[in-house]
Motif scaffolding. Structure first.
Motif, PDB file in Angstrom:
ATOM      1  N   LYS A 144     -13.873  -9.125  -3.864  1.00 46.14           N
ATOM      2  CA  LYS A 144     -13.668 -10.414  -3.177  1.00 46.14           C
ATOM      3  C   LYS A 144     -12.183 -10.736  -3.098  1.00 46.14           C
ATOM      4  CE  LYS A 144     -17.902 -12.989  -4.065  1.00 46.14           C
ATOM      5  NZ  LYS A 144     -18.490 -14.151  -4.752  1.00 46.14           N
ATOM      6  N   ILE A 145     -11.511 -10.511  -4.250  1.00 46.51           N
ATOM      7  CA  ILE A 145     -10.065 -10.798  -4.258  1.00 46.51           C
ATOM      8  C   ILE A 145      -9.358  -9.889  -3.253  1.00 46.51           C
ATOM      9  CG2 ILE A 145      -7.955 -10.630  -5.648  1.00 46.51           C
ATOM     10  CD1 ILE A 145      -9.637 -11.556  -8.056  1.00 46.51           C
ATOM     11  N   ASP A 146      -9.717  -8.602  -3.287  1.00 46.13           N
ATOM     12  CA  ASP A 146      -9.105  -7.660  -2.352  1.00 46.13           C
ATOM     13  C   ASP A 146      -9.427  -8.036  -0.906  1.00 46.13           C
ATOM     14  OD1 ASP A 146      -8.014  -6.241  -4.446  1.00 46.13           O
ATOM     15  OD2 ASP A 146      -9.523  -4.634  -4.423  1.00 46.13           O
ATOM     16  N   LEU A 147     -10.671  -8.448  -0.655  1.00 51.51           N
ATOM     17  CA  LEU A 147     -11.052  -8.861   0.700  1.00 51.51           C
ATOM     18  C   LEU A 147     -10.297 -10.121   1.117  1.00 51.51           C
ATOM     19  CD1 LEU A 147     -14.922  -8.312   0.895  1.00 51.51           C
ATOM     20  CD2 LEU A 147     -13.160  -7.185   2.240  1.00 51.51           C
ATOM     21  N   SER A 148     -10.196 -11.048   0.192  1.00 52.93           N
ATOM     22  CA  SER A 148      -9.470 -12.279   0.499  1.00 52.93           C
ATOM     23  C   SER A 148      -7.998 -11.977   0.800  1.00 52.93           C
ATOM     24  CB  SER A 148      -9.600 -13.240  -0.689  1.00 52.93           C
ATOM     25  OG  SER A 148      -8.871 -14.396  -0.452  1.00 52.93           O
ATOM     26  N   THR A 149      -7.442 -11.106  -0.030  1.00 51.41           N
ATOM     27  CA  THR A 149      -6.047 -10.714   0.189  1.00 51.41           C
ATOM     28  C   THR A 149      -5.914 -10.004   1.526  1.00 51.41           C
ATOM     29  OG1 THR A 149      -5.781 -10.454  -2.197  1.00 51.41           O
ATOM     30  CG2 THR A 149      -4.118  -9.435  -0.817  1.00 51.41           C
ATOM     31  N   LEU A 150      -6.843  -9.091   1.771  1.00 52.16           N
ATOM     32  CA  LEU A 150      -6.809  -8.349   3.038  1.00 52.16           C
ATOM     33  C   LEU A 150      -7.017  -9.286   4.225  1.00 52.16           C
ATOM     34  CD1 LEU A 150      -6.601  -5.511   4.255  1.00 52.16           C
ATOM     35  CD2 LEU A 150      -9.074  -5.354   4.033  1.00 52.16           C
ATOM     36  N   LYS A 151      -7.907 -10.239   4.069  1.00 47.52           N
ATOM     37  CA  LYS A 151      -8.160 -11.219   5.130  1.00 47.52           C
ATOM     38  C   LYS A 151      -6.889 -12.034   5.389  1.00 47.52           C
ATOM     39  CE  LYS A 151     -11.148 -15.143   6.098  1.00 47.52           C
ATOM     40  NZ  LYS A 151     -12.177 -16.014   5.543  1.00 47.52           N
ATOM     41  N   ASN A 152      -6.259 -12.458   4.298  1.00 44.59           N
ATOM     42  CA  ASN A 152      -5.027 -13.239   4.450  1.00 44.59           C
ATOM     43  C   ASN A 152      -3.941 -12.399   5.122  1.00 44.59           C
ATOM     44  OD1 ASN A 152      -6.158 -15.520   3.375  1.00 44.59           O
ATOM     45  ND2 ASN A 152      -5.415 -15.146   1.289  1.00 44.59           N
ATOM     46  N   LYS A 153      -3.811 -11.180   4.708  1.00 50.25           N
ATOM     47  CA  LYS A 153      -2.797 -10.311   5.313  1.00 50.25           C
ATOM     48  C   LYS A 153      -3.110 -10.067   6.789  1.00 50.25           C
ATOM     49  CE  LYS A 153      -1.276  -7.743   1.244  1.00 50.25           C
ATOM     50  NZ  LYS A 153      -1.232  -6.458   0.588  1.00 50.25           N
ATOM     51  N   THR A 154      -4.416  -9.864   7.048  1.00 51.96           N
ATOM     52  CA  THR A 154      -4.806  -9.627   8.437  1.00 51.96           C
ATOM     53  C   THR A 154      -4.517 -10.857   9.288  1.00 51.96           C
ATOM     54  OG1 THR A 154      -6.587  -8.189   7.651  1.00 51.96           O
ATOM     55  CG2 THR A 154      -6.736  -8.946   9.906  1.00 51.96           C
ATOM     56  N   LEU A 155      -4.852 -12.016   8.760  1.00 52.55           N
ATOM     57  CA  LEU A 155      -4.567 -13.242   9.484  1.00 52.55           C
ATOM     58  C   LEU A 155      -3.064 -13.428   9.680  1.00 52.55           C
ATOM     59  CD1 LEU A 155      -7.111 -15.818   8.013  1.00 52.55           C
ATOM     60  CD2 LEU A 155      -7.066 -14.885  10.313  1.00 52.55           C
ATOM     61  N   ALA A 156      -2.332 -13.071   8.668  1.00 51.76           N
ATOM     62  CA  ALA A 156      -0.880 -13.185   8.768  1.00 51.76           C
ATOM     63  C   ALA A 156      -0.363 -12.222   9.830  1.00 51.76           C
ATOM     64  CB  ALA A 156      -0.229 -12.912   7.417  1.00 51.76           C
ATOM     65  N   ILE A 157      -0.928 -11.031   9.821  1.00 50.04           N
ATOM     66  CA  ILE A 157      -0.486 -10.043  10.828  1.00 50.04           C
ATOM     67  C   ILE A 157      -0.871 -10.530  12.224  1.00 50.04           C
ATOM     68  CG2 ILE A 157      -0.903  -7.710  11.688  1.00 50.04           C
ATOM     69  CD1 ILE A 157      -1.091  -6.807   8.790  1.00 50.04           C
ATOM     70  N   ILE A 158      -2.099 -11.019  12.319  1.00 43.94           N
ATOM     71  CA  ILE A 158      -2.546 -11.509  13.626  1.00 43.94           C
ATOM     72  C   ILE A 158      -1.675 -12.693  14.051  1.00 43.94           C
ATOM     73  CG2 ILE A 158      -4.440 -12.691  14.808  1.00 43.94           C
ATOM     74  CD1 ILE A 158      -6.368 -10.956  13.244  1.00 43.94           C
ATOM     75  N   PHE A 159      -1.438 -13.570  13.134  1.00 36.98           N
ATOM     76  CA  PHE A 159      -0.609 -14.721  13.448  1.00 36.98           C
ATOM     77  C   PHE A 159       0.798 -14.283  13.865  1.00 36.98           C
ATOM     78  CE2 PHE A 159       2.121 -18.296  12.198  1.00 36.98           C
ATOM     79  CZ  PHE A 159       1.595 -19.264  13.027  1.00 36.98           C
ATOM     80  N   CYS A 160       1.328 -13.366  13.131  1.00 38.99           N
ATOM     81  CA  CYS A 160       2.659 -12.852  13.470  1.00 38.99           C
ATOM     82  C   CYS A 160       2.619 -12.172  14.838  1.00 38.99           C
ATOM     83  CB  CYS A 160       3.158 -11.880  12.414  1.00 38.99           C
ATOM     84  SG  CYS A 160       3.675 -12.727  10.915  1.00 38.99           S
ATOM     85  N   SER A 161       1.541 -11.443  15.064  1.00 38.38           N
ATOM     86  CA  SER A 161       1.423 -10.757  16.355  1.00 38.38           C
ATOM     87  C   SER A 161       1.341 -11.778  17.475  1.00 38.38           C
ATOM     88  CB  SER A 161       0.159  -9.908  16.426  1.00 38.38           C
ATOM     89  OG  SER A 161       0.132  -8.896  15.515  1.00 38.38           O
TER      90      SER A 161
END
Length: 176
Positions: A144-161
């Motif tokens: 869950k922690i890894d997924l949450s971290t990955l989700k946050n990173k993905t959102l950050a990447i998407i947001f940055c994109s």
């Protein structure tokens, strides 16, 4: 007078007896000879005879009384033995009952021991399952922690994109 009687008897000669010659079915028959009875005891003088008989009767009475006393004692002993026998038979019944109960208790104790062994085996299995569940919870939490971290990173990447794309679009719209 006594002497004259004895003299008269001495004149006679004793008769010699002979076994008659009988035959039975042509065989000579022999008569059995029986032993003669013992001679009678000599007579007691008259003054001793009366006292002697009384003494013998008194002694016999004492012996009969003694025998009665002993028989009474034997009867009381027999009664006590009968009581003891009945008590011992009751004890035998109680002993058999106790043996049966002990056998039942031993069987119950063995069953309890078997149940305890099964309980301990189940407890060990439960401990292993509990450890597995805890391990699974830990792994699940880490995932869950890894997924949450990955989700946050993905959102950050998407947001940055998206930001960078918007920047590009904005840049394209901005006149130079």
């Amino acid at each position: 007078m006594n002497n004259s009687i004895n003299q008269g008897f001495s004149q006679y000669t004793p008769i010699q007896s002979s076994t008659p010659n009988f035959q039975y079915h042509g065989q000579p028959y022999q008569f059995q000879q029986y032993p003669s009875p013992p001679p009678p005891p000599p007579p007691l003088p008259p003054h001793l005879a009366t006292n002697g008989i009384e003494m013998i009767l008194n002694e016999l009475c004492k012996k009969v009384d003694s025998m009665e006393t002993k028989l009474n004692k034997l009867d009381s002993i027999e009664e006590r033995l009968n009581k003891y026998e009945s008590k011992f038979s009751a004890v035998d019944v109680d002993m058999k009952s106790c043996k049966d109960r002990i056998s039942t208790l031993e069987h119950s104790a063995q069953c309890m021991s078997d149940i305890k062994d099964e309980h301990q085996a189940i407890k060990k299995k439960l401990e292993k399952v509990s450890e597995s569940i805890e391990t699974s919870k830990t792994v699940n939490l880490n995932v869950k922690i890894d997924l949450s971290t990955l989700k946050n990173k993905t959102l950050a990447i998407i947001f940055c994109s998206l930001l960078s794309m918007n920047k590009l679009k904005l840049l394209k719209w901005i006149p130079e």
